[in-house]
Design an enzyme around this catalytic site. Structure first.
Site, mmCIF file in Angstrom:
data_model
loop_
_atom_site.group_PDB
_atom_site.id
_atom_site.type_symbol
_atom_site.label_atom_id
_atom_site.label_comp_id
_atom_site.label_asym_id
_atom_site.label_seq_id
_atom_site.Cartn_x
_atom_site.Cartn_y
_atom_site.Cartn_z
ATOM 1 N N HIS A 354 0.850 -1.196 0.000
ATOM 2 C CA HIS A 354 0.000 0.000 0.000
ATOM 3 C C HIS A 354 0.889 1.250 0.000
ATOM 4 C CE1 HIS A 354 -3.809 2.091 0.324
ATOM 5 N NE2 HIS A 354 -3.084 3.015 0.936
ATOM 6 N N ALA A 355 0.644 2.127 -0.946
ATOM 7 C CA ALA A 355 1.540 3.266 -1.169
ATOM 8 C C ALA A 355 1.603 4.193 0.045
ATOM 9 C CB ALA A 355 1.066 4.053 -2.385
ATOM 10 N N HIS A 384 0.077 11.858 -5.887
ATOM 11 C CA HIS A 384 -0.449 11.933 -4.522
ATOM 12 C C HIS A 384 0.679 11.775 -3.495
ATOM 13 C CE1 HIS A 384 -3.319 11.131 -1.188
ATOM 14 N NE2 HIS A 384 -2.354 10.319 -0.776
ATOM 15 N N GLU A 385 1.474 10.732 -3.645
ATOM 16 C CA GLU A 385 2.537 10.474 -2.659
ATOM 17 C C GLU A 385 3.571 11.586 -2.648
ATOM 18 O OE1 GLU A 385 2.104 8.405 -0.458
ATOM 19 O OE2 GLU A 385 0.483 7.305 -1.405
ATOM 20 N N HIS A 388 2.815 14.464 -0.432
ATOM 21 C CA HIS A 388 3.217 14.303 0.977
ATOM 22 C C HIS A 388 4.682 14.704 1.159
ATOM 23 C CE1 HIS A 388 -0.406 12.329 2.357
ATOM 24 N NE2 HIS A 388 -0.288 11.293 1.545
ATOM 25 N N GLU A 412 -3.332 15.000 2.657
ATOM 26 C CA GLU A 412 -3.794 14.136 1.568
ATOM 27 C C GLU A 412 -4.171 14.931 0.322
ATOM 28 O OE1 GLU A 412 -3.317 11.093 1.779
ATOM 29 O OE2 GLU A 412 -2.977 10.943 3.936
ATOM 30 N N HIS A 513 -6.516 0.526 5.496
ATOM 31 C CA HIS A 513 -6.447 1.471 6.608
ATOM 32 C C HIS A 513 -7.062 0.957 7.904
ATOM 33 C CE1 HIS A 513 -5.821 3.537 2.854
ATOM 34 N NE2 HIS A 513 -5.327 4.590 3.489
ATOM 35 N N TYR A 523 -9.223 11.589 3.841
ATOM 36 C CA TYR A 523 -9.348 11.481 2.382
ATOM 37 C C TYR A 523 -10.653 12.109 1.901
ATOM 38 C CZ TYR A 523 -5.648 8.058 3.134
ATOM 39 O OH TYR A 523 -4.492 7.438 3.528
HETATM 40 O O1 X8Z Z 1 -4.158 5.429 0.969
HETATM 41 C C1 X8Z Z 1 -4.109 6.266 0.096
HETATM 42 C C2 X8Z Z 1 -2.768 6.755 -0.429
HETATM 43 C C3 X8Z Z 1 -1.736 6.780 0.624
HETATM 44 S S1 X8Z Z 1 -1.983 8.008 1.828
HETATM 45 C C4 X8Z Z 1 -2.313 5.859 -1.550
HETATM 46 N N1 X8Z Z 1 -5.248 6.718 -0.482
HETATM 47 C C5 X8Z Z 1 -6.559 6.237 -0.055
HETATM 48 C C6 X8Z Z 1 -6.741 4.774 -0.405
HETATM 49 O O2 X8Z Z 1 -5.974 4.234 -1.210
HETATM 50 O O3 X8Z Z 1 -7.663 4.154 0.117
HETATM 51 C C7 X8Z Z 1 -5.345 7.730 -1.525
HETATM 52 C C8 X8Z Z 1 -6.793 7.843 -1.844
HETATM 53 C C9 X8Z Z 1 -7.542 7.094 -0.788
HETATM 54 ZN ZN ZN Z 2 -1.795 9.924 1.144
#
Ligand code: X8Z
Ligand code: ZN
Length: 614
Positions: A354-355, A384-385, A388, A412, A513, A523
């Site tokens: 997960h990024a 997105h990354e 940060h 975010e 998450h 988000y």
């Molecule tokens: O978790 C993330 C990023 C890392 S902060 C990749 N996002 C959420 C997800 O993937 O559920 C970005 C959008 C929503």
């Molecule tokens: Zn993020």
């Protein structure tokens, strides 16, 4: 990364550490009488307390971040042990500081010291109870949950497949049987997490109560410079602004899925089957654009295909992302970013795919950790990354406690805001990915694609923490976790699982998450802030056309103003940061409405005669 999680408002995707917080009973006892009997502390004592806290936290967090990085990029029994040990050490420290900070509650202080004390008090994402062993236990569970998720594999067609493989099938397959099998397969990993998760919830609630919060949900809602209940009401208000757009999109997409799959797979009325939406969690729907594309227009481009045709690889995607920020006048990433980041999934070892974006030393050692694929989705994720990372670098000269986002939604929103420009056809043409940008006839296809990701995301962005707020408050018991999850998924998103869920299902655990214990409302907020940023930026750039066609690529004036906001970190309440850049002081979904206006009109027309809603 730990610091990110510890200081919740700073959070890039915070990694395992930072959970829990334990003053051992000996420490707690030593403090209690002091707090009760000592003379009222002085402002000078408060300032000295903060100065020492910042030094101690900075020192310990670098060590914790490194342990967390090593575990996330090389998951073994040993690295989990090391991370958990480091994590429990810093949560010990952070809990002690949170308790100590309350000693200065009645003292008249300068604004900076007061704000730092406030941030310290709500810094933990999952505080631990104050008894020996509690922080250790929580840190061990947290590291295990994150690792179980990240290493999860299941059998499909005689092969063990990873989440990455499964996501590709969800994105590309149009066979409902296959979609269902893979969707359910990934959810065979999470039932084993439920007991660990329930234990973490119970313990973090105990820790939160000890810090004076009703429960951990209230602690999470306290990070927005307003009363926690007012914040919950604020999210309701924002959702009401967006809900009609979402219902319009849902109605249109459901009709197209019904045409494609027939009544037996996707009925014309009621909720949408979750596995048909092109994403493992039905959170962004861009992957099914070809199914829902307007019939009347000529075929538009596919960014997936453009990237492959132009021979992009993962590093080139990240370089392209960096170049956008540099075009706005920001300094390039340091060399160590390139040597230390994990840009692709490494061979021969388990990692957290997960990024996330990291700041290991609170100065220059910024990195991303991704398992980048060459596709449109990861083109977005890369921007997105990097958002940060550029934010982290911008606020690095703030003092330690102020090194964080104005709130976690800001953190975010930075990269998403840049992504809004980076996804425009104008920009794709500028960097040579697209030969010719479509004219106005391309607007609806473009906006539809954007809405499939951005508007579709919003109810999901809201409900993940709605569920956790109910879990933390005790409204949902572990036996009700799954049904409560689906009640919210249906209420907000209008979706249902492809079939009955098994008795032991723990479907929230199939979303990163939840086992990762990363708050999610950030988000939802980011999906509003990014459009406010975009509206303000385009105005500053003198853009006169429709908002969705604006790109701020190369605009150094906007870049300087944006960086000035980022440099503030969390030194000021977030409305001041928002005002510094946009002149606005409220979260406001009217920028979303403005951006998508032509599409919403078009969708309303398409939906004529349909019974929308579910
Ligand atoms: O978790 C993330 C990023 C890392 S902060 C990749 N996002 C959420 C997800 O993937 O559920 C970005 C959008 C929503
Ligand atoms: Zn993020």
């Amino acid at each position: 990364m730990l610091k990110m999680k510890l200081l919740a408002a700073g959070a890039a995707l915070a990694m395992a550490a930072g959970l829990g917080g334990l003053a051992t009973s000996a420490q707690a006892q030593a403090q209690a009488p002091a707090a009760a009997t000592a003379a009222k502390p002085t402002p000078a004592e408060a300032r000295a307390f903060i100065a020492k806290a910042e030094t101690d936290l900075a020192r310990l967090s670098e060590y914790v971040n490194k342990a967390a990085w090593v575990r996330a990029t090389y998951i073994t029994e040993d690295t989990q042990w090391l991370e958990a040990k480091a994590s429990s050490e810093i949560t010990d420290m952070a809990t002690r500081l949170a308790i100590d900070a309350a000693r200065f509650d009645g003292v008249v202080l300068d604004g900076v010291t007061r704000r730092k004390l406030d941030i310290l008090k709500r810094a933990l994402v999952a505080p631990a109870p104050q008894r020996p062993g509690a922080a250790d236990e929580m840190a061990t569970i947290a590291s295990r949950l994150d690792s179980t998720y990240s290493t999860g594999k299941f059998a499909y067609k005689g092969k063990q497949i990873t989440l990455n493989d499964a996501e590709d099938i969800l994105a590309e397959s149009r066979d409902p049987e296959e979609l269902k099998a893979v969707w359910e397969g990934w959810r065979s990993i999470s039932p084993g997490m439920r007991d660990d998760y329930a234990r973490l919830v119970a313990m973090s609630n105990e820790g939160s109560v000890a810090l004076g919060y009703k429960d951990t949900g209230a602690l999470w809602r306290s990070g927005y410079d307003m009363d926690p209940d007012a914040f919950a009401a604020e999210t309701d208000r924002l959702w009401k602004q967006i809900e009609p757009f979402y219902k319009n999109l849902h109605c249109y997409v459901r009709a197209r899925l019904n045409e494609k799959y027939g009544d037996s797979v996707q009925p014309r009325t009621g909720p949408i089957r979750a596995d048909l939406l092109g994403n493992m969690w039905a959170q962004q729907w861009g992957n099914i654009y070809p199914i829902v594309a307007p019939k009347s227009t000529t075929p538009s481009y596919s960014l997936d295909k453009l990237l492959v045709d132009a021979d992009y690889d993962a590093t080139k995607m990240v370089k392209t992302g960096e170049a956008f920020y540099v075009s706005m006048g920001l300094a390039p990433l340091p060399d160590t970013f390139w040597t230390r980041s994990q840009i692709v999934r490494p061979e021969g070892r388990e990692v957290v795919c997960h990024a996330s974006a990291w700041d290991l030393d609170d100065a220059d050692d910024i990195r991303i950790k991704m398992c980048t694929k060459v596709n449109a989705e990861d083109f977005y994720v890369v921007h997105h990354e990097l958002g940060h990372n550029f934010y982290q670098r911008a606020y690095k000269d703030q003092s330690f406690i102020f090194r964080g986002g104005a709130n976690d939604g800001f953190h975010e929103a930075i990269g998403d805001f840049i992504g809004l420009s980076a996804l425009t056809p104008t920009y794709l043409k500028q960097i040579g990915l697209l030969d010719e940008a479509p004219g106005p006839e391309g607007d609806i296809p473009f906006l539809l694609k954007m809405a499939l990701d951005k508007i579709a995301f919003m109810p999901f962005g809201l409900l993940v923490d709605r569920w956790r707020w109910e879990v933390f408050s005790g409204e949902l018991t572990p036996a009700q976790y799954n049904d409560g999850w689906w009640a919210l998924r249906t209420k907000y998103q209008g979706i249902v699982p492809p079939g009955p869920r098994p008795q032991d299902a723990f479907d929230p655990g199939a979303k990163y998450h939840v086992p990762g214990n990363v708050p999610y409302t950030r988000y939802f907020l980011a999906h509003i802030y990014q459009f406010q940023f975009q509206r303000a930026a385009c105005k500053q750039a003198g853009w006169k056309g429709p908002l969705h066609r604006c790109s701020i690529y190369g605009d150094k004036v906007v870049g300087a103003r944006f960086n000035a906001m980022m440099e503030m970190g969390q030194s000021k309440p977030w409305p001041e940061a928002l005002e510094a850049f946009s002149g606005e002081t409220r979260t406001d979904a009217s920028a979303v409405a403005e951006y998508f206006k032509p599409l919403n009109i078009w969708l309303t027309k398409q939906n004529k005669g349909q019974k929308c809603g579910w």
